[in-house]
Design an enzyme around this catalytic site. Structure first.
Site, PDB file in Angstrom:
ATOM      1  N   LYS A  24      28.983 -33.068  72.478  1.00 28.63           N
ATOM      2  CA  LYS A  24      28.364 -31.882  71.882  1.00 28.63           C
ATOM      3  C   LYS A  24      27.782 -30.966  72.963  1.00 28.63           C
ATOM      4  O   LYS A  24      27.889 -29.738  72.885  1.00 28.63           O
ATOM      5  CB  LYS A  24      27.263 -32.300  70.895  1.00 28.63           C
ATOM      6  CG  LYS A  24      27.807 -32.699  69.524  1.00 28.63           C
ATOM      7  CD  LYS A  24      28.230 -31.484  68.729  1.00 28.63           C
ATOM      8  CE  LYS A  24      28.745 -31.763  67.334  1.00 28.63           C
ATOM      9  NZ  LYS A  24      29.944 -32.553  67.210  1.00 28.63           N
ATOM     10  N   LYS A  28      46.890 -38.361  64.322  1.00 29.74           N
ATOM     11  CA  LYS A  28      46.494 -38.591  62.935  1.00 29.74           C
ATOM     12  C   LYS A  28      46.170 -37.260  62.266  1.00 29.74           C
ATOM     13  O   LYS A  28      45.919 -36.269  62.929  1.00 29.74           O
ATOM     14  CB  LYS A  28      45.223 -39.456  62.905  1.00 29.74           C
ATOM     15  CG  LYS A  28      45.399 -40.826  63.497  1.00 29.74           C
ATOM     16  CD  LYS A  28      44.149 -41.670  63.297  1.00 29.74           C
ATOM     17  CE  LYS A  28      42.933 -41.100  64.011  1.00 29.74           C
ATOM     18  NZ  LYS A  28      41.707 -41.884  63.788  1.00 29.74           N
ATOM     19  N   LYS A  72      40.969 -32.588  60.483  1.00 32.75           N
ATOM     20  CA  LYS A  72      40.647 -31.248  59.985  1.00 32.75           C
ATOM     21  C   LYS A  72      40.543 -30.245  61.125  1.00 32.75           C
ATOM     22  O   LYS A  72      40.651 -29.049  60.918  1.00 32.75           O
ATOM     23  CB  LYS A  72      39.398 -31.268  59.121  1.00 32.75           C
ATOM     24  CG  LYS A  72      38.125 -31.527  59.854  1.00 32.75           C
ATOM     25  CD  LYS A  72      36.947 -31.345  58.917  1.00 32.75           C
ATOM     26  CE  LYS A  72      35.691 -31.856  59.545  1.00 32.75           C
ATOM     27  NZ  LYS A  72      35.034 -32.898  58.819  1.00 32.75           N
TER      28      LYS A  72
END
Ligand code: TRP
Length: 326
Positions: A107, A189, A192
Site C-alpha cells: 500500500k 486467475k 477484479k
C-alpha cells in the site's frame, strides 16, 4: 469468522474461492461474516459510495447462498466494541512487525502520500474483528495468511500478559476443495483489478457473459490424438467443470482426445452454462439490493447477534486486563 471487503463486484473467483466455503460452513459452525467497511477507510475512498458498496456486497453474498438466519451477517462499523479491543491490541503490536507486513508495504508503494496509522495497524483491527467473537476458524485465501499469523502473535501476547481469554485463530478451508478459477485470457486467475474482460462478475448480464466467454483464448485444436492440453485450453475445461454437467464435460474431453473438438462450440456451451449459473444469482442480488427495508432488517439482525457476542468477550477482556475498579 471472516471479513468481506466492500469493494467492487464479486466475481466467479470470489464465489468459488470464498463464498462457497462460507455457505458450507454455515451448516456446520456458528458463523460471523462481516463487511469490512472500516478497513476500507484506510485507503481514503469516496465515502459517498460506501452505502451502495455495502448494500451490494451484502446482496451478492445473500444471493449466493449466505443465509442471514443461520449466520451473523453484519457491518464492522456496527460493532463499536471492536474499536475498544483494537485499542488494547495496539499496545501489544510493535512498530517493527507492522512495518514489515507485506500488505502495508504494498500500500505504501501504491499510495506513498497516505501511509497512515490505520493502514499500519490494519492487521491489528483484523485481529480485533476475529477475536471479538473468540473465533478460531477464519476462512480466508492465501493472501491473508500473514495477517492471521500476526493475529496469533497478538493473541498469544494478550493471553500471556493478561491471562487466557482467546483461542488462536487459524486460516480455514475445506482442504482439497481449493479451486482455481482461471481468467478467460489464458493467464492467471479471475481478478477484479487485472483484466475485467477476462473476469466473469456475478453482476454481468447474459450478453456480457456470452461476449466474454466467446473471447476466451483458444487455438485451432490438437493435431494428434490424446495430446496434452495447452494451459489456456485446460482453463476452459476447468471453467466448464465449475458450471457444466458431467455429460457435457465428457463430450468435449472425448472430442479433444480424438481431435474433433470445435472450440467455438465448446465456448458457446460454456457461455450458456455460465449464463444459467450467473443469471439467478444476479437477479436475486438485484432484487435484494432494491429492497432497502430488507437490507436494513438484515443488518440490524446481524448487528444484534454480533453485538451480543462482542459484549460478552469485552467483559472478559476488561476483567483480564484489570480495568475493573468497582
Ligand atoms: N483483510 C481482509 C481482506 O482483505 C478482510 C478482513 C477484515 C478480514 N477483517 C477480517 C478477513 C477478519 C478475515 C477476518 O480480504
Amino acid at each position: 469468522m471472516s471479513g468481506i471487503r466492500p469493494t467492487g463486484f464479486l466475481h466467479l473467483g470470489n464465489y468459488f474461492g470464498a463464498l462457497r466455503n462460507y455457505v458450507r460452513m454455515q451448516e456446520e459452525y456458528e458463523c460471523f461474516f462481516m463487511v469490512a467497511d472500516l478497513h476500507s477507510l484506510t485507503t481514503h475512498p469516496d465515502t459517498k459510495e460506501l452505502k451502495l458498496n455495502v448494500h451490494r456486497v451484502l446482496s451478492e453474498n445473500i444471493a449466493s447462498g449466505l443465509d442471514p438466519d443461520k449466520v451473523a451477517l453484519y457491518c464492522q462499523s456496527h460493532i463499536h466494541e471492536t474499536a475498544e479491543l483494537y485499542l488494547y491490541l495496539n499496545m501489544l503490536a510493535y512498530k517493527g512487525e507492522l512495518e514489515k507486513t507485506a500488505t502495508f508495504k504494498d500500500k505504501v508503494r501504491q499510495q506513498p502520500d497516505n501511509s497512515n496509522a490505520g493502514l499500519l495497524t490494519y492487521p491489528v483491527l483484523q485481529t480485533a474483528d476475529i477475536i471479538i467473537h473468540r473465533a478460531s476458524l477464519v476462512p480466508v485465501g492465501k493472501d491473508q495468511e500473514q495477517h492471521l499469523e500476526m493475529a496469533r502473535n497478538f493473541v498469544n501476547r494478550f493471553n500471556h500478559r493478561y491471562g487466557d481469554v482467546f483461542p488462536e485463530p487459524q486460516a480455514f478451508n475445506y482442504g482439497s476443495e481449493l479451486v482455481k478459477v482461471p481468467s478467460l485470457d489464458g493467464s492467471g486467475k479471475m481478478s477484479k483489478s487485472e483484466n475485467q474482460n477476462a473476469t466473469l462478475f456475478l453482476s454481468d448480464d447474459d450478453e456480457l457473459v456470452r461476449k466474454k466467454v466467446m473471447k476466451a483464448k483458444t487455438d485451432s485444436g490438437p493435431l494428434e490424438k490424446n495430446s496434452q492440453k495447452p494451459g489456456y485450453i485446460e482453463n476452459i475445461f476447468l471453467l466448464m467443470k465449475l458450471v457444466s454437467s458431467d455429460d457435457t464435460i465428457k463430450k468435449f474431453e472425448e472430442d479433444f482426445n480424438n481431435c474433433t473438438i470445435r472450440y467455438g462450440d465448446m465456448k458457446k456451451q460454456l457461455a450458456e452454462d455460465m449464463v444459467k449459473f450467473i443469471t439467478p444469482i444476479r437477479q436475486k442480488a438485484e432484487a435484494i439490493r432494491n429492497d432497502e427495508k430488507y437490507l436494513k432488517f438484515i443488518m440490524e439482525k446481524g448487528a444484534e447477534k454480533a453485538n451480543k457476542s462482542a459484549k460478552a468477550t469485552m467483559e472478559l477482556v476488561r476483567q483480564a486486563i484489570g480495568l475493573n475498579y468497582y
